[in-house]
Design an enzyme around this catalytic site. Structure first.
Site, PDB file in Angstrom:
ATOM      1  N   ARG A  81       0.818  -1.215   0.000  1.00 42.28           N
ATOM      2  CA  ARG A  81       0.000   0.000   0.000  1.00 42.28           C
ATOM      3  C   ARG A  81       0.852   1.267   0.000  1.00 42.28           C
ATOM      4  O   ARG A  81       0.331   2.371  -0.200  1.00 42.28           O
ATOM      5  CB  ARG A  81      -0.912   0.022   1.233  1.00 42.28           C
ATOM      6  N   ASN A 140      -4.587   7.478   6.319  1.00 45.24           N
ATOM      7  CA  ASN A 140      -4.576   7.117   4.900  1.00 45.24           C
ATOM      8  C   ASN A 140      -5.724   7.866   4.248  1.00 45.24           C
ATOM      9  O   ASN A 140      -6.870   7.724   4.686  1.00 45.24           O
ATOM     10  CB  ASN A 140      -4.767   5.602   4.752  1.00 45.24           C
ATOM     11  N   GLU A 200      -2.531  -5.845 -21.827  1.00 50.88           N
ATOM     12  CA  GLU A 200      -2.152  -6.260 -20.474  1.00 50.88           C
ATOM     13  C   GLU A 200      -0.672  -6.671 -20.423  1.00 50.88           C
ATOM     14  O   GLU A 200       0.038  -6.325 -19.472  1.00 50.88           O
ATOM     15  CB  GLU A 200      -3.074  -7.408 -20.031  1.00 50.88           C
ATOM     16  N   LYS A 255       2.017  -4.890 -18.023  1.00 51.46           N
ATOM     17  CA  LYS A 255       2.825  -5.629 -17.034  1.00 51.46           C
ATOM     18  C   LYS A 255       4.304  -5.293 -17.221  1.00 51.46           C
ATOM     19  O   LYS A 255       5.019  -5.062 -16.257  1.00 51.46           O
ATOM     20  CB  LYS A 255       2.638  -7.151 -17.168  1.00 51.46           C
ATOM     21  N   GLU A 295       5.067  -1.735 -16.032  1.00 49.57           N
ATOM     22  CA  GLU A 295       4.963  -1.570 -14.581  1.00 49.57           C
ATOM     23  C   GLU A 295       6.177  -2.093 -13.835  1.00 49.57           C
ATOM     24  O   GLU A 295       6.678  -1.433 -12.943  1.00 49.57           O
ATOM     25  CB  GLU A 295       3.752  -2.354 -14.045  1.00 49.57           C
TER      26      GLU A 295
HETATM   27  C1  F6R Z   1      -1.898  -3.172 -12.881  1.00 52.83           C
HETATM   28  C2  F6R Z   1      -2.792  -2.876 -11.787  1.00 52.83           C
HETATM   29  C3  F6R Z   1      -3.642  -1.670 -11.884  1.00 52.83           C
HETATM   30  C4  F6R Z   1      -5.050  -1.984 -11.354  1.00 52.83           C
HETATM   31  C5  F6R Z   1      -5.908  -0.713 -11.318  1.00 52.83           C
HETATM   32  C6  F6R Z   1      -7.318  -1.003 -10.856  1.00 52.83           C
HETATM   33  O1  F6R Z   1      -1.120  -4.317 -12.631  1.00 52.83           O
HETATM   34  O2  F6R Z   1      -2.840  -3.591 -10.825  1.00 52.83           O
HETATM   35  O3  F6R Z   1      -3.699  -1.173 -13.180  1.00 52.83           O
HETATM   36  O4  F6R Z   1      -5.635  -2.948 -12.168  1.00 52.83           O
HETATM   37  O5  F6R Z   1      -5.328   0.222 -10.464  1.00 52.83           O
HETATM   38  O6  F6R Z   1      -7.318  -1.580  -9.595  1.00 52.83           O
HETATM   39  P1  F6R Z   1      -8.550  -2.386  -9.038  1.00 52.83           P
HETATM   40  O7  F6R Z   1      -8.725  -3.591  -9.881  1.00 52.83           O
HETATM   41  O8  F6R Z   1      -8.167  -2.718  -7.642  1.00 52.83           O
HETATM   42  O9  F6R Z   1      -9.734  -1.469  -9.115  1.00 52.83           O
END
Ligand code: F6R
Length: 609
Positions: free
Chosen positions: A27, A100, A481, A485, A488
């Site tokens: 986080r 947070n 995707e 990946k 990232e």
């Molecule tokens: C990429 C990734 C992000 C999430 C996006 C949405 O690996 O994890 O692009 O997919 O931030 O997050 P959620 O699915 O949690 O709403």
């Protein structure tokens, strides 16, 4: 985004908080800090760096006490400095808080507090909360917190301790996740379940504008007006092992390998007598479902990619018109929606701010909202009309992997459920399609055994700076995707395109330094065309990595490298083709000396706009 864990009980708080914070590092990991209360004093240690680094810098002997709060930070307001790390305190270091979220009206509050003589030590929005509580303190930390929160605009998950009331741990939430962990002669607060799962699986989800007062033997949740609320204790059935690395070097790799099991669990109990059995999970009447004549899928990032694959599935098999929107765009448009429109929101964390806001916008317009969510009890889970869970278990790696493939599985199940309802497919066809779905976990196991081959292929990226990912139809979102990946976790520039679009621009980039990943699985639609694109890349000396169907000799002759996936239905191939691309990104990151679990500038759930 940040992580919080707090403790009150008989044990030393600091070691428990360090251990718990490590489970929340996804986080935020730019700084960390701890506060305990001992002898009516707050003891604070904090610094910049990952939790392991901060742990080395702090002295546990100066952090004794059986009550404490801690925080791992991912900065929003104020740079990454020791002063800006949490906890933050009031002028007299009597009140200490971790936060947070974002206090939107912090500058006006700060100005007023400064006029009253408060002195600030950091440039964060959070510190105003400590001073505001101090300003309203009249012998009760609970009351002072309540009064302060009435003046605050924005989002918060807060942990608060007060040196004058060392038997109380206060927690409050608005728009940022916070749970209470109920133990035996001890209680916890945390941003997420894995932080406390080792100690208790009894959890209470705080709702917006709720304040919790914990002692070691009791808990009470009140609303912002001080009225006591009856809260349900949920038993979490996750095994704490699941939240650990289980011997893998990284969570990302562990989670890639967990996919066959995650898919099996996502399918569990949802296929009966050759049909999809999810009716009891849907809070919609048959009539409402039959009347759905349009679907809009909203999501962000990886979840948006699964939405694109879902569009393909739903239109192809259930014959329902589908649009896919970025949640962040949808929420600021004035979409034309009515009560026959179904909104499907997809989110792993269930906390993504834009997706949540888009859901609220849709609900204001009378649409029905069905969410596909991994984190039970999350805000999106609670605010949607219906939820279909992905049973991927906790996803800790910042780059989403198992959540993605299980989202595709749920979309496929929902598609076949709707296909039955809308009679676009007959019983025989649906049960045949479900038969293929059931085979996926075993097929994925076989595919994962190709890991070493993919690791070898990843080596070609050592001296490369760019990569293209091309696919068509249901595999176009997988190309997107795959590129995401790689970006990232390896910080390489990568782009995903529909393969046929290559000629309309990206082809100009192709030379001997450009690896081009083709998803070239066999199908009756566009396979031959994709082969044509491979020829075009080869003619320009590009390096071709092909994801192909097992036994495809033609691709193996053409491509520089080929990775084979087991034979399955075209529409299901996307669930398999995603896997080698995840592994490719993982190993490219390792080759470049990067930590794939902690990509720079990214955080696991984006709870701010
Ligand atoms: C990429 C990734 C992000 C999430 C996006 C949405 O690996 O994890 O692009 O997919 O931030 O997050 P959620 O699915 O949690 O709403």
């Amino acid at each position: 985004m940040c992580g919080i864990i707090g403790y009150i009980g008989n044990r030393e708080a600091a070691p428990l908080m360090i251990e718990g914070l490590k489970k929340l590092e996804y986080r935020g990991y730019d700084s960390a800090g701890f506060c305990t209360v001992s002898n009516n004093q707050t003891l604070i240690q904090k610094d910049v760096g990952k939790i392991q680094e901060v742990e080395k810098k702090i002295n546990l002997n100066n952090l004794n006490g059986n009550i404490g709060i801690s925080h791992c930070r991912w900065s929003t307001h104020g740079g990454v400095t020791k002063e800006n790390a949490h906890p933050h305190t009031d002028c007299k270091n009597m009140i200490s808080i971790v936060h947070n979220g974002i206090i939107e009206n912090f500058s006006e509050l700060k100005e007023k507090l400064m006029e009253k003589g408060h002195t600030f030590k950091s440039s964060t929005d959070t510190e105003v909360v400590a001073h505001l509580i101090e300003d309203n303190y009249n012998g009760s930390i609970e009351e002072a917190t309540r009064i302060a929160l009435r003046q605050i605009e924005g989002s918060y998950a807060l942990g608060i301790v007060c040196a004058k009331e060392p038997q109380k741990l206060i927690a409050a939430r608005n728009e940022s996740p916070l749970i209470l962990g109920i133990g035996k002669e001890e209680n916890f607060i945390a941003s997420d379940v894995p932080a406390i799962l080792k100690h208790t699986n009894r959890v209470i989800y705080l709702e917006n504008k709720e304040i919790a007062i914990l002692t070691k033997n009791s808990f009470e949740v009140k609303n912002i007006d001080g009225i006591s609320l009856n809260k349900k204790i949920n038993n979490i059935d996750w095994d704490s092992e699941l939240a650990e690395k289980s011997g893998y070097d990284h969570f990302m790799l562990k989670e890639i390998h967990e996919q066959p099991r995650a898919i099996t669990e996502t399918l569990n109990g949802r296929i009966k007598d050759g049909k999809v059995s999810i009716k009891e999970e849907l809070n919609f009447s048959d009539e409402e479902l039959e009347n759905i004549n349009r679907i809009i899928i909203i999501a962000c990032g990886t979840s948006w990619h699964s939405a694109l694959a879902g569009e393909f599935m739903l239109e192809e098999l259930a014959k329902i018109p589908v649009e896919v929107e970025y949640a962040s765009e949808f929420r600021y448009r004035h979409p034309i929606i009515n009560n026959n429109t179904l909104i499907i929101a997809i989110s792993q964390s269930g906390e993504t701010a834009d997706t949540l806001a888009a859901i609220r916008e849709a609900k204001r317009n009378d649409a029905k909202v069905l969410s596909i969510v991994n984190a039970k009890g999350s805000s999106i889970d609670r605010e949607s009309d219906s939820v279909l869970y992905t049973y991927a278990g906790p996803e800790i790696g910042v780059a989403s992997t198992k959540a993605f493939t299980t989202q595709l599985v749920v979309l496929y199940l929902f598609t076949l459920f709707m296909a039955n309802l809308k009679r676009s497919l007959d019983y025989g066809k649906i049960s045949e399609l479900l038969g293929k779905l059931r085979k996926l976990p075993l097929q994925m196991e076989a595919l994962l055994s190709e890991e070493n081959r993919i690791k070898k292929i990843a080596e070609i990226y050592k001296d490369k700076t760019n990569s293209l990912f091309l696919g068509r139809g249901v595999n176009f979102p997988i190309a997107l995707e795959g590129a995401l990946k790689l970006k990232e976790v390896s910080y390489l520039h990568a782009e995903g395109y529909p393969a046929a679009e290559m000629k309309h621009g990206p082809i100009a980039l192709i030379d001997k330094n450009m690896p081009v990943v083709f998803i070239a699985t066999k199908d009756d639609y566009t396979y031959k065309k994709v082969l044509g694109n491979i020829y075009e890349v080869k003619a320009r000396n590009g390096i071709v990595i092909a994801i192909a169907t097992e036994g495809d000799e033609e691709v193996s002759k053409l491509a520089d490298y080929a990775i084979y996936i087991p034979k399955t239905l075209y529409i299901l191939s996307s669930i398999l083709t995603a896997v080698p691309l995840q592994l490719l990104a993982y190993y490219v990151a390792l080759d470049r000396g990067l930590d794939p679990d902690k990509p720079r500038n990214l955080s696991k759930s984006v709870v701010v706009e």
